[in-house]
Design a protein around this motif. Structure first.
Motif: not given
Lengths: 443, 487, 124
Positions: B462-487
């Protein structure tokens, strides 16, 4: 009626009626009569049967040769599934993912593509692709001048493929960017010369590995020299060799670019191919092209979206660093599926085989009196030899046997006349190489 | 969610999706100091894993074959299947770009004949098919303008005139080509304001960039006067071919006085958009500018087709090889299928469709520009302005009905722009269905705006949070797994 | 829309607050609401000179990018680094969250700027 146009006479009448005009011609009354007065001089309409026949004839006018040449286009193996998947209409016929809710397919593969390119190069962020390796390098040059602002000089290694250098020249000219060549030391970018040429006005330094001769360049110590002048370090690298070779990130590059055709993309007479570009996060906002990022939808579900769009031409207009909009998206999908299918071990194995076969051919050719070694430098799947016979005679002979012979470096640079560069991939069998060696030995 | 995984999340150590022949050649060793330190984390999956994964990924896209796709300015027409078969023929796909020309005559003939047909259709002298995309073509065209003035020693010509309604690429291309862009105002109907044009034109004018019909689908009736003003001032006219479809066989940019233009083969000539490329943006010029075309050039000498590299006057090389040949082959097949007989029909039916949609919906949607349009037109939101619903909401609601929305918020001339281009392949019945849905949506908006504001409901996300994507760019799978660790 | 009385304003929607010969510069409530959700602020460096009417920073929202111009001349003595990690602060309170602090070159330049009253009229 015609197969691509569904309108019946009744449809047309009803539609004209709704519009309130009498004829189709009335819809074009705003075009001055003077402009309508011309005759189309193009071929008549072809039925499907006629079309196929015509193109079969055209295809037969091209000769399929077994290539022992690379020079920027490499004959690697293409797994069969790739074409089946990229021809799915959902991928093939969609446009730029401006409506992310119905473009998650495109956005997801771009995200996977970016992830793979960053894995290969070791860089932090990749864009969604560029037109080709040469234009990607030119865009990297613009990134250097956009980041450095006042510096307008770019150092370019003489060992780069001259076609890439030509593209850099064409792109640099209208913006008055000054290109300065770094000379070579026996087939390798000369570090000593780099130290001499680099100055306070240098925005970036661009090199290529493996270079035009096939030589693997070693950039140990380069980034220190470049960083001292706050310039950016750009490495153009064949990404397929990154299964083995030290990465642009390990050499301290700011930007990694190159031609990704070597990741299984068919030769197709030079295109469509795909350029890649990756950089560090600190330079991300100066990177041209599209970037996909992860976000959430309103239900909290993981989703993908084009991000950092404020850099792009449709928002920045005359202040954008690049005018790029569409790229080579479907080719990015191609590369993504290639890298998924080959995976960690497949890419390594294919490249190791290319490496082994190239070295075998090198050793065997040096046993012939027709060839001599020129550089004592490491190479990957392409190597350069001095050829003691007329290159045209040699290549004509090879062509008669169904081979595309090596690149004559004399065509690129007068001073390299007599040097020839062979390319060998995992697709070249021992039989093919032995047959090539026999033909050359008999010359 | 299982099918929503990335390919990395499906990876299992040791799994393989490929097979390579066994080699009899011994293993050679690469010097240790040249080796990378870590292994790239690529997926380890089986062949079937890959096929199922990307098939599921594809289900999350709306393509032309899925449903109506009236995306203004993008000409989303049917991509004929036969052209795919042809481009895949081995006699084309296995040819190395540096094969001797005697062994590539078929491909060179396609290149040469395609440029000849494009020249005839557009009324220009010669084309280069080397540019990879529309924006690339624009850049090359502007480089030619620059070189032309430079060769005439006319160095004060530093400005490119661009209408305020133009696509963002026009000014961006002008900047990249080293020009300053100057805006010319539009009339209410989006056409160039001649009085304002006269004011901005002077001896620093290098040229003007125009589309005709323009971005709101109106034909530039004063084009002959515009060309006179620009040419008399010593400038050149550049035609952005984004909107060529509705004048195919009806009028030619060359006859209007344009000196240079690009054509988007992926718009007018049906080559697949590919989710954003590969496209092709051939650049055509008049005779006096021919010498500036990018290198290399394909030429015919007697019965032989040749490739020429060295031409002193050329702007130089702008592609590694000869452009996206695979795309050119498809466009050539499309040109031959339509031929002389059908090309004007394409224009006629696209214009008929656009006017029909416009007239059928203007009682509920606000039509800011009256009159006959060409292939596309714009609405400016709902006619009933008291309803608190934005164009974005209408677009998102359309997704629930398996239709791709029109281009939204472009051009910038109106606040709630919706730019509709129903191409020639769409039947009256499909269009009537679209009209019905647009009316339903307008009714929903009046009844309960929240239906639209919360749309879409039936899409993969459904509608996306575009501001979230631009403020904290997660632009690779590595970024994604790193972001899970932070959470 | 908030328009604090004690500040100076520009037609391009920046504000200036003067304190002990220093000036803080930011964007107005009106500007932040027009931009929408701010996602990035490209900050200048300390020690850079700014001059009246010329850009010194760029603010990006999801679908727009806006150059921020200096209302007066001066030398940057501090930049608001909090904006690097939390650009949304601009949306939350555009007057509390200044962008740069400068050493004023010529206080008389302030006379050319708009009062809160004039600025409010402009944005009505």
């Amino acid at each position: 009626m015609f197969k691509y146009l569904p309108h019946t006479h009744a449809d047309i009448e009803a539609m004209l009626d709704k519009i309130g005009v009498d004829s189709i011609d009335d819809l074009f009354s705003d075009i001055p009569a003077k402009l309508k007065d011309f005759e189309l001089d193009v071929p008549h309409a072809h039925s499907e049967l006629e079309l196929i026949k015509h193109f079969k004839q055209l295809a037969n006018m091209n000769k399929q040769l077994v290539p022992f040449m690379g020079a920027g286009a490499y004959d690697h193996y293409t797994p069969s599934i790739i074409n089946h998947l990229i021809n799915r209409q959902e991928f093939l016929t969609a446009y730029t993912p401006y409506q992310p809710e119905v473009s998650q397919g495109t956005l997801q593969y771009i995200f996977e593509y970016q992830s793979m390119i960053t894995q290969l190069t070791g860089m932090e962020v990749s864009n969604a692709s560029m037109y080709d390796g040469a234009t990607a390098t030119a865009e990297a040059m613009f990134m250097c001048t956009a980041i450095r602002r006042k510096q307008r000089e770019i150092l370019v290694s003489e060992t780069m493929n001259p076609n890439i250098i030509n593209v850099l020249k064409a792109y640099a000219e209208p913006q008055d960017i000054k290109l300065v060549m770094i000379p070579q030391d026996e087939g390798h970018t000369d570090l000593k010369a780099l130290k001499e040429k680099i100055n306070d006005n240098t925005a970036g330094v661009i090199v290529q590995t493996p270079n035009v001769y096939g030589i693997i360049e070693d950039y140990e110590g380069y980034s220190e020299v470049i960083q001292e002048k706050k310039a950016l370090f750009v490495i153009n690298q064949d990404p397929s060799t990154l299964s083995h070779l030290k990465t642009p990130a390990e050499y301290g590059a700011d930007i990694a670019v190159g031609e990704a055709q070597s990741l299984g993309v068919p030769l197709s007479y030079g295109g469509p191919y795909i350029g890649y570009m990756a950089t560090l996060k600190k330079h991300m906002r100066k990177m041209p092209g599209r970037i996909c990022g992860v976000t959430k939808d309103q239900d909290g579900k993981r989703a993908y979206v084009l991000t950092l769009q404020a850099r792009e031409q449709h928002i920045r207009r005359e202040k954008a660093n690049s005018n790029i909009c569409s790229n080579q998206s479907l080719m990015a999908l191609f590369v993504t599926i290639y890298l998924s299918t080959m995976g960690k071990s497949g890419l390594y194995e294919a490249q190791q085989t290319s490496f082994n076969h190239a070295h075998y051919l090198y050793d065997m050719l040096l046993k012939l009196p027709q060839f001599e070694a020129v550089f004592d430098r490491p190479f990957f799947k392409e190597f350069t030899l001095k050829c003691n016979i007329d290159t045209d005679v040699m290549n004509n002979k090879l062509q008669k046997h169904g081979f595309l012979g090596p690149l004559d470096q004399g065509l690129f640079n007068e001073k390299d006349k007599g040097l020839v560069t062979f390319a060998v991939t995992e697709k070249r069998s021992k039989e093919e190489m032995d047959s090539l060696i026999r033909i050359l030995g008999a010359l | 969610m299982y099918y929503g995984h990335t390919i990395f999340e499906k990876s299992q150590e040791g799994r393989r999706g490929y097979s390579l022949p066994k080699s009899e050649i011994k293993e050679y060793k690469l010097d240790e100091k040249l080796k990378r330190q870590s292994c790239p984390k690529l997926p380890e999956v089986s062949e079937f894993d890959v096929v199922r994964h990307y098939t599921n990924v594809s289900f999350k896209n709306h393509g032309i074959e899925t449903g109506f796709y009236p995306l203004g300015s993008c000409t989303m027409k049917y991509n004929p299947k036969i052209n795919q078969d042809i481009a895949a023929m081995e006699g084309f796909s296995t040819i190395h770009p540096y094969q001797p020309v005697e062994t590539t005559q078929g491909l060179l003939k396609i290149y040469y004949e395609t440029q000849k047909i494009l020249s005839n259709i557009s009324g220009l002298d010669t084309y280069s098919l080397n540019p990879y995309a529309g924006a690339h073509g624009e850049l090359i065209g502007l480089m030619i303008i620059k070189k032309f003035h430079k060769d005439n020693n006319d160095l004060k010509r530093t400005k490119i005139i661009v209408p305020d309604s133009a696509h963002g690429t026009n000014p961006a291309s002008a900047t990249v080509a080293g020009f300053e862009s100057v805006e010319v105002k539009s009339n209410k109907d989006g056409t160039v304001n001649i009085e304002d044009l006269k004011k901005v034109v002077d001896d620093t004018t290098a040229g003007i960039m125009l589309t005709n019909p323009n971005t709101v689908g109106m034909f530039e009736k004063d084009i002959l006067e515009i060309q006179k003003i620009i040419h008399e001032a010593g400038g050149l006219l550049y035609y952005d071919g984004a909107n060529l479809n509705p004048i195919l066989g009806m009028a030619r940019p060359g006859d209007m006085g344009f000196d240079i233009m690009h054509i988007n083969l992926h718009k007018t000539f049906s080559t697949p958009h590919g989710g954003g490329g590969p496209g092709s943006g051939p650049v055509g010029v008049t005779k006096r500018l021919k010498k500036y075309l990018p290198s290399p050039v394909v030429r015919k000498a007697g019965d032989l087709y040749l490739i020429d590299y060295k031409d002193e006057d050329s702007i130089g090389q702008i592609s590694h090889f000869y452009g996206n040949m695979g795309v050119v082959i498809r466009a050539y097949a499309y040109l031959l299928t339509n031929g002389k007989e059908r090309l004007p029909e394409i224009a006629k039916m696209s214009v008929l469709n656009a006017n029909y949609v416009k007239e059928s919906l203007k009682d509920v949607y606000k039509l800011p520009i009256e009159g006959i349009c060409k292939h596309e037109f714009v609405f400016d939101g709902l006619k009933d302005e008291s309803i608190d619903v934005r164009t974005l909401d209408i677009a998102k609601r359309l997704l629930d009905f398996d239709m791709h929305p029109p281009t939204v918020y472009f051009p910038l001339m109106f606040k709630e722009t919706m730019m509709i281009e129903p191409v020639e392949n769409e039947s009256k019945q499909t269009i009537d269905h679209f009209i019905k849905i647009m009316r339903t949506i307008a009714k929903e908006a009046k009844k309960d705006p929240s239906i639209l504001k919360n749309a879409p409901y039936n899409t993969p996300v459904r509608r996306l949070d575009e501001a979230l994507a631009a403020r904290k760019p997660i632009v690779s799978f590595k970024d994604y797994t790193d972001s899970l660790k932070e959470d | 829309m908030k328009t604090p009385k004690a500040l100076y304003y520009t037609e391009s929607h920046e504000w200036v607050k003067v304190e002990d010969g220093h000036a803080y510069i930011g964007i107005t409530d009106f500007a932040q609401s027009e931009l929408g959700e701010v996602v990035f602020v490209e900050l200048p460096e300390e020690g850079d000179e700014v001059s009246e009417g010329n850009e010194f920073a760029t603010i990006e929202s999801v679908k727009a990018a806006s150059d921020i111009n200096a209302p007066v001349n001066g030398v940057i003595i501090a930049v608001n680094e909090a904006l690097e990690d939390s650009p949304e602060l601009i949306n939350e309170d555009p007057y509390e969250n200044w962008i740069i602090k400068i050493e004023l070159e010529d206080e008389s330049q302030l006379e050319n700027l708009l009062s809160a009253e004039d600025y409010e009229k402009l944005t009505k």
